[in-house]
Structure formats: structure tokens, C-alpha cells
Design a protein around this motif. Structure first.
Motif, short mmCIF file in Angstrom:
data_model
loop_
_atom_site.label_atom_id
_atom_site.label_comp_id
_atom_site.label_asym_id
_atom_site.label_seq_id
_atom_site.Cartn_x
_atom_site.Cartn_y
_atom_site.Cartn_z
N ILE A 103 0.84 -1.21 0.00
CA ILE A 103 0.00 0.00 0.00
C ILE A 103 0.87 1.25 0.00
O ILE A 103 0.62 2.21 -0.75
CB ILE A 103 -0.95 -0.01 1.21
N ILE A 104 1.91 1.25 0.84
CA ILE A 104 2.80 2.42 0.90
C ILE A 104 3.50 2.61 -0.44
O ILE A 104 3.54 3.73 -0.99
CB ILE A 104 3.82 2.25 2.04
N ALA A 105 4.06 1.53 -0.97
CA ALA A 105 4.80 1.62 -2.24
C ALA A 105 3.88 2.09 -3.37
O ALA A 105 4.28 2.94 -4.19
CB ALA A 105 5.41 0.27 -2.58
N ALA A 106 2.64 1.56 -3.43
CA ALA A 106 1.73 1.91 -4.52
C ALA A 106 1.24 3.34 -4.44
O ALA A 106 0.94 3.95 -5.47
CB ALA A 106 0.55 0.94 -4.52
N HIS A 107 1.15 3.90 -3.24
CA HIS A 107 0.63 5.26 -3.11
C HIS A 107 1.68 6.33 -3.36
O HIS A 107 1.32 7.46 -3.75
CB HIS A 107 0.02 5.45 -1.72
N ILE A 108 2.95 6.03 -3.15
CA ILE A 108 3.97 7.08 -3.30
C ILE A 108 4.04 7.62 -4.73
O ILE A 108 4.05 8.84 -4.93
CB ILE A 108 5.33 6.56 -2.81
#
Length: 866
Positions: free
Chosen positions: A668-673
Motif C-alpha cells: 500500500i505504501i509503495a503503490a501510493h507514493i
């Protein structure tokens, strides 16, 4: 299988019960109801992400851009359908768990005892209750034996109440009593009444049911149950806090971004749209949904392994357990006792031998049977009844026509049970008492000298060292002058009889298949296995050695623990793994001391007195088949098949669920950045807008299924049971997990910005550049799934581990991307130009290359740190 009823009570017929059930309704109390379809739909529609999308669509309508507005509405509908499906799937899983956890009741119907769901009990049923049972309905007692009931749930009085039937009470009177008569009766009236929700702490009895469901005494005061909601778990609380913090931060930045855009470009409506787009890109709306799905479906998956989850937080705690305290009988062993040996002095008989039982040993088996219940869930009682049919059938040593006068139950003070009988022979005026129990307890009852006791224990040890469970059998006679033999005034204690030792009986209980392998797996996972049993030490050591439990430090008995201080016992707990002759309160003491030492304790139990220890442990595990209702209610998990291997399977699944949650968070963190970066940087640097609400929506359609479907279905890694248990204080928002997602996302963002810069350097049109950049973002999102499939960077697991949902997501995303780029009307809806195929391939190829380099770098960093 239905059990015959010896006292000719027929009970209701099946048809009568069905008619009564249709007339009165099910025997259920008002309680919190599962969500219906409309509630699920409202819960989904009120999510922040959905509300932001609706706000963006409204702005497009104000601007007169019907195409964008309709497209947004279409995607909102898709998001609603996906979220609705996920919520509905979770609710169905939880509903299945509720069905599994439905308590059962033993009733007499059509002349046989049958076990039915407690909500199927009806007025007029004959309810059979025994020690440890939770009473299913209100009723009047018609027969009982040493029955004592805990009614604290109703009265607040902690002292158990003795129950006796009314003299000469007719069944019809019991059924036809009014509510006022039952509620306001005298103490004598209430002494003959059983009340729903009460707990049988001793003895047994049969009652005729008079009130069910909301008409019961507890039903009338139980309306408040409907308002009780399950408290969120620790991880859920932690997640809500993080989401709330990020939401506030994103809204503040969105307002700043909207103001900057409106000021620098003199387009305040466009600025509002840009601000909402940024808020949509930054708020991790998936997290609460993901947690609900993971924990709900995770509980269902554990249920498929024959383990019922009664407390959802137990799923989180399973991966932290480092001490497992287990019973021997029924958990490590099959709980299928077979009588194998009968012994008296020099006389020794092996029951598997072809010859018959010698006459000199008939009394031992006869009185062992008399000391047992004819219909019981106790394996040793059943084994004795079966042996009696083999060795005593056709002799005068079986007494079907004798009358039971009194039963002296097993207690912590005296580990023996005695039953007083009256012979049907008119010439025998005295009462006959049969007793069986622990050899040392029977030796005490028979007042053996120290020398005689020592000699007896030598024989007991010899049997126990062969893995047998040994009981001693004794006999006594009691004479008195009474008018009625059926109402003999017997002593109140077993010690008041003059017992004579008859001999020893020994049972074999084979180790369950798969237990040694399961214990080996526990040890490799850093989980200590400690066996607690009421058995004799030599028996426990033999079984422990068969199972693979460490016996090098010897055993500790309950008697030895009595004289030990807490500090001394703590020292012993560090090295000893076998505990014998342990009483329930000593189990509670052991659990408390282990917790003080920092251990995360999982514990099994089945009896009423095990409930405090089950509740005190971090993970209480009750037996589903042979466990009592109160033990199951006190436990976090219930073994539906009573198998130790199911505990290990649950631990494995608990670790898998927590691992997959961590993988999901990194994703989730990687996809949102990249989404946040491409929403923020163009506005602040004056570039053309790259991502619009419709683009973020389609990216969310990739992210949501990836989180909730792909990662939930992800298989455990090969080393999952070779790792030490994690700390109970470790949440999913660990620095390692956050940093992992952060640097993956930043590396992908840099790659995507490079692709954008190259496109602008080659003077590619803005709408074509937007399409090329979007292809890179979608490719990166798919790459993040593979990057986070393995916590230790195992590339083989990332590429080869089976997960059908992964390939469905990849295939669907690829087809969707091809349609958007090749269908002219779809390109216009997404504000894309007509990019050249070579540009798209270069964008996708560059992103794949970058993701491969990220994977290799990640693998090298993890190997370096390991």
C-alpha cells in the motif's frame, strides 16, 4: 449417534418437537445481529474514498464535463461493487463461524438421547445436563444426582446452589407452571428449577423444559445483549489511528495544493479538483477494509483447520506464542482408552490375551464398573463397560438391576470417585460401595501402611513406565437399620467407609497420529511445549518421549509445587517440560508465572476448573468434543477435533495472516507514493496535470483487489515455522515494513519521472505523455505485488509460489490497459492521446527493468542484514 435411555423416558417425538418449534420459535436470546445487505451497502458507500470520488464527480458536473462525471460515476459503482463483494464475503465467513460456535444441548427424543443445537430446544423437551454444561433453557428438575448449579449470571451469588427435584412432581405440572410461579416461587420451588445460562458445576440431572428463548429468566434481562458490539482488535485500533492521522495530513496538504493551484493559475474550481485528487491519492482507504477482510476470512481459514476462533484478537496473538501448555489425554493421545491390564498382587492379566479373565480378578473389574457411569463421555468408563461385556457377560458380576443410592464425585482433595449401590437381592440388606481413582488416593482411602503403599506404588510404576494409565479399585460395605433400602442415610464423605483394596487396572491411550511431527514443528518454530496432566509421572514421561517432548529435566508433580515458592517454581518452569498430578488452580498458577517471565502462553483445557487458566492465558484453547461449555466460553480458540496438530496448523495460519498483513502494508505504501508524487509535483512545479480523479480511480481498482484478494490468499513462506515467535508488542506498522514500502515507492517514482522527462525531451504531446506515464504507474503497481510476496526477498517464492488471484489481477489489469489504449472512445474518456506502440513498450520495459533492479537490491540488502 443417539444414546438409548435406560429409565424409559420417551420425551417428545421429532414431529412434536418440530410443531413446538414452529409455534414458539427458536431458543435464542436477543443478540447483536449480523449486517444485512443494506447495512453493508451503507457501510461501503460511507467510506472516505467513495465520498471524495462523489465530490470530484459533482465538480465535473458543475464544470459541465458530462463525460468525466459519468466516467467517475461508473468507477464509483465499480468500487462500490468490489467493496460490497469483499464486505459480503467477510460477513459470510463470520456467519459460518457463528454457526460453528452454536452451543449444543442433550435432550431425550423418541426414547433416545440426542445432541441438538441449543436453539432447537423446545418446551416439553427432557433436557439432560451434567458437570460443565451450560443450561440451554428454563425447566423443572425431575431427577438428579449430586446436582449443583452456578447461578451467578442471574443472581450475582457466587456460591453454587444445590438442586433437587420436587417430590412426586408430575411432568405436566412442570410444563404448565406459569411464569409468575417460576419467577416468584419459594426457595424450595427455585431449588427444583434450572435456569437458562446457569452452569452445572457438579453432578447430573434431567429437567423438563418449561420456557425457552426470550421467555426464560435470563431472556427477560438480556435485551441489552443486542447493543453489545465486538471491541476492535489492537491492530485495528492501530490502523484507525494511522488512517486518521494520514487523512488529516492529506486534507491539510490538499487544501494547500488547491490554494496554490488556484492562485498560480487563476483557476479555483480546478484547484478544488486538484486538491480532491491529491486527497484521493494520499488517503490509504484500503487499510480498514483490508484488516476486516484479513481477520474475518483468516478466522474462517483457521476454522477450516478444525479450530474455531471465538476471540478475533487471538489471530494476531498466535504468531507471538512461545509457550504451549497442553493436556495429555485427548490432545496428545487419542482419548480412546482400552483396558489392557488387571492386576492384584502376583495375579496379572493382559486383556489382549486369548484366555478368559481369572476368577480371582473378577471382583476388580466388577467394582471398577460399579464405580463408573454406564453412559458417559469418559473414555475409561466406556472402556470398562466394553471390557465387562467381554469378560463378565453371563456371570453374576454385572448388575443391571442394582439401584444407585449415592455418588461421591472426584475432587481436588481426593482424586477418587465412589458410588454406593443397593442390591436387588432382598437377602442383602447392606449397601455396597465401589471406588476407583488415583492409586495414592485409593491407598489413602484404604488406610494402607507406608510399607503397603510403597509396595503398591512399585507395581504402579512398573505399569506406568510402559505408558499405561493406572487406577486402583476398592470395595466397602455399609450396614444400617432403615425402613427403606432406597433411602439409606449414607455418610457424607468417602473416608467414612471402611474400604478394602481390590487391585489395579491399567489403560492404554495411543499417541495421536501426527503429534510427534507437530511437536517437532513447534520446537523448530521456537515454541516450548509443556505437558500438564493428572496422570502418574512414569506414564507422562513415556507419552512425552513418544511425542518428542523434552523429558531430560524430569517431571514436577502438583504435590511438589505446593511446597514451592513462586520464585522457586519460576526456576523450575524454565527447564521442566512435564507436570504431573496437576490440579486446575496449579495450572492457573503456572500460567501466571510464565506470563510474569515474559512468555506468551497458549494453553489447552477442557474442564470447568480449567476455565480460569484458559482465560488467564494469552491464547486459551478449549476442546470442542470433550470440553465443557464453560471451558469453550472462556477460551479464545476451540479445537473442533481435539487434535494437537490442529493447534500447530492454527499457529502456522496465524503467522501467515500476520505476515500477509505486513506484505500488504508495504504494498500500500509503495503503490501510493508514485500516485502522491505525480499528483503533487506537477502542481507545485507548474507542469501539466498528469493524474486526474479518473486515473486514480482505475489505479484504486488495481490496488484494492491486490491488497484484499491477492495478499490474503498468499501462501506462507517456507521458513514460516523455522522463525522465532515475534514479540507481542510488534505491530504491523514496524519501521522495517514502512521503510520497505517507502523506498520501493520512491525508486518507482524516480523511474516514472525519468520516463516523463524523456517524453517531454522528445516533444511528445501532453496527452500522449500522460498515457505513457500512466502505463508506467500501472506496471509499477503490478511489480509491487511481486516485490512484496516474500518478506525475505526470496525471488523464487515471488515468481513461483501458487496464487491464482495474483494471475487473475495481472491478466485483468493487462486487458484493461490494452482496451484503454486501443479503443478510441476509452482513450478520450481517460484524456489520453494516441501513443505509439514503441513508446508504450519502452515505458513498460523501463519500469520492468527498474522493478527487477529494485528486487535484486532488496534481496542483497536483506541478505546483508540477515
Amino acid at each position: 449417534m443417539p444414546t438409548p435411555v435406560p429409565n424409559k423416558i420417551q420425551g417428545l417425538t421429532s414431529q412434536q418437537a418440530l410443531t413446538q418449534l414452529q409455534r414458539d420459535g427458536t431458543n435464542e436470546l436477543p443478540t447483536a445481529q449480523p449486517q444485512n445487505l443494506w447495512q453493508i451497502a451503507w457501510h461501503v458507500a460511507s467510506e472516505p474514498m467513495i465520498l471524495l470520488q462523489i465530490a470530484c464527480g459533482s465538480i465535473y458536473l458543475v464544470l459541465g464535463d458530462w463525460h468525466e462525471a459519468l466516467l467517475l460515476c461508473g468507477f464509483v459503482a465499480c468500487m462500490l461493487l468490489i467493496s460490497f463483494y469483499q464486505e459480503h464475503k467477510t460477513e459470510r465467513a463470520l456467519e459460518a463461524l457463528r454457526d460453528l460456535s452454536s452451543p449444543r444441548a442433550l435432550v431425550i427424543r423418541d426414547g433416545v438421547q440426542v445432541s441438538i443445537p441449543s436453539d432447537q430446544v423446545v418446551n416439553g423437551d427432557y433436557l439432560v445436563v451434567g458437570e460443565g454444561d451450560r443450561i440451554a433453557a428454563d425447566g423443572s428438575l425431575i431427577t438428579s444426582l449430586n446436582l449443583s448449579v452456578d447461578e451467578s449470571l442471574l443472581t450475582g451469588e457466587s456460591v453454587p446452589v444445590d438442586k433437587t427435584p420436587e417430590s412426586k412432581q408430575q411432568d405436566s405440572d412442570a410444563i404448565n407452571k406459569t411464569d409468575a410461579q417460576l419467577d416468584n416461587g419459594t426457595d424450595a420451588d427455585r431449588a427444583s428449577q434450572l435456569f437458562s445460562g446457569s452452569l452445572v458445576v457438579r453432578g447430573k440431572g434431567i429437567a423438563v423444559v418449561s420456557r425457552t428463548g426470550s421467555k426464560t429468566a435470563i431472556g427477560k434481562i438480556g435485551q441489552a445483549l443486542a447493543s453489545i458490539e465486538e471491541e476492535p482488535t489492537r491492530v485495528q485500533k492501530e490502523t484507525r489511528h494511522v488512517v486518521k492521522y494520514l487523512a488529516l495530513t492529506s486534507l491539510a496538504l490538499a487544501a494547500l495544493l488547491a490554494s496554490w493551484y488556484g492562485y498560480t493559475r487563476s483557476d479555483w474550481i480546478g484547484g478544488a479538483l486538484v486538491g480532491l485528487t491529491f486527497a484521493m491519492s494520499m488517503i490509504p482507504a484500503e487499510l480498514p477494509i483490508v484488516l476486516t477482510i484479513f481477520l474475518g476470512i483468516g478466522a474462517w481459514r483457521i476454522g477450516q483447520k478444525q479450530v474455531l476462533t471465538r476471540r478475533i484478537p487471538a489471530i494476531e496473538t498466535l504468531g507471538s506464542a512461545n509457550v504451549l501448555c497442553v493436556d495429555k489425554t485427548g490432545t496428545l493421545t487419542q482419548n480412546k482408552m482400552v483396558l489392557t491390564e488387571i492386576s492384584m498382587g502376583d495375579q496379572h492379566f493382559v486383556c489382549h490375551a486369548k484366555e478368559g479373565l481369572p476368577d480371582q480378578l473378577h471382583d476388580i473389574l466388577e467394582f471398577a464398573i460399579l464405580a463408573s457411569q454406564s453412559q458417559s463421555n469418559e473414555p475409561m468408563d466406556n472402556a470398562l463397560q466394553q471390557a465387562g461385556q467381554v469378560y463378565l457377560k453371563g456371570t453374576e458380576h454385572l448388575h443391571q438391576n442394582w439401584s444407585l443410592l449415592e455418588e461421591y464425585p472426584f475432587s481436588k482433595e481426593l482424586m477418587a470417585i465412589s458410588r454406593a449401590w443397593q442390591s436387588a437381592d432382598e437377602n442383602i440388606s447392606h449397601q455396597i460401595i465401589a471406588s476407583k481413582g488415583a492409586p495414592e488416593a485409593i491407598a489413602d482411602l484404604c488406610h494402607l501402611s507406608p510399607e503397603q503403599t510403597a509396595q503398591l506404588m512399585v507395581e504402579v510404576n512398573a505399569m506406568a513406565e510402559r505408558g499405561l494409565r493406572v487406577l486402583a479399585v476398592a470395595k466397602a460395605e455399609f450396614s444400617q437399620s432403615t425402613e427403606s433400602k432406597q433411602q439409606a442415610n449414607l455418610p457424607s464423605k468417602q473416608h467414612d467407609f471402611d474400604f478394602r483394596l481390590l487391585g489395579l487396572i491399567a489403560f492404554a491411550d495411543p499417541v495421536r497420529e501426527g503429534v510427534p511431527a507437530a511437536i517437532k514443528e513447534c520446537l523448530s518454530a521456537g515454541i516450548r511445549v509443556m505437558m500438564m496432566t493428572g496422570d502418574y509421572p512414569a506414564t507422562a514421561i513415556n507419552i512425552a518421549q513418544q511425542c518428542g517432548i523434552d523429558s531430560t529435566a524430569g517431571v514436577l508433580t502438583g504435590k511438589e509445587m505446593l511446597s514451592m515458592s513462586d520464585e522457586d517454581l519460576k526456576v523450575q518452569l524454565e527447564k521442566i517440560h512435564i507436570y504431573c498430578r496437576v490440579m486446575p488452580e496449579q495450572k492457573l498458577r503456572i500460567v501466571g508465572l510464565l506470563k510474569q517471565s515474559g512468555a506468551i502462553v497458549a494453553m489447552t483445557g477442557d474442564g470447568v476448573n480449567d476455565a480460569p487458566a484458559l482465560k488467564a492465558s494469552h491464547i486459551g484453547i478449549a476442546m470442542g468434543k470433550r470440553g465443557t461449555d464453560v471451558a469453550r466460553e472462556s477460551a479464545a480458540l476451540v479445537l473442533l477435533d481435539d487434535a494437537f496438530s490442529s493447534i500447530v496448523a492454527a499457529v502456522r495460519l496465524g503467522r501467515r495472516i500476520f505476515d500477509n498483513l505486513r506484505k500488504t502494508l508495504s504494498f500500500i505504501i509503495a503503490a501510493h507514493i508514485p500516485i502522491v508524487g505525480l499528483s503533487f509535483l506537477p502542481v507545485m512545479l507548474g507542469w501539466p496535470i498528469l493524474l486526474m480523479p479518473v486515473h486514480i480511480l482505475i489505479l484504486e481498482l488495481i490496488i484494492d483487489p491486490s491488497c484484499s484478494l491477492v495478499f490474503e490468499a498468499e501462501q506462507e513462506e517456507e521458513n514460516i515455522m523455522q522463525r522465532a515467535p515475534r514479540s507481542i508488542d510488534s505491530g504491523i506498522f514496524q519501521a522495517e515494513v514502512l521503510w520497505r514500502g517507502f523506498w520501493q515507492g520512491c525508486a518507482a517514482l524516480v523511474t516514472i519521472l525519468d520516463i516523463y522527462w524523456l517524453a517531454t525531451q522528445h516533444n511528445i504531446a501532453t496527452d500522449e505523455t500522460r498515457a505513457i506515464t500512466f502505463a508506467a504507474v500501472v506496471t509499477a503497481d503490478l511489480g509491487f505485488i511481486f516485490l512484496n510476496r516474500s518478506l525475505n526477498g526470496n525471488l523464487s517464492h515471488a515468481l513461483r509460489s501458487p496464487n491464482p488471484m495474483l494471475w487473475w489481477v495481472c491478466a485483468t489489469t493487462t486487458v484493461m490497459l490494452l482496451l484503454v489504449f486501443t479503443v478510441t472512445s476509452l482513450r478520450h474518456l481517460f484524456n489520453f492521446g494516441d501513443p505509439q506502440l514503441t513508446h508504450i513498450l519502452m515505458s513498460v520495459g523501463t519500469t520492468i527493468t527498474a522493478m527487477s533492479l529494485i528486487a535484486l537490491t532488496q534481496r542483497l540488502l536483506l541478505q546483508k542484514n540477515s
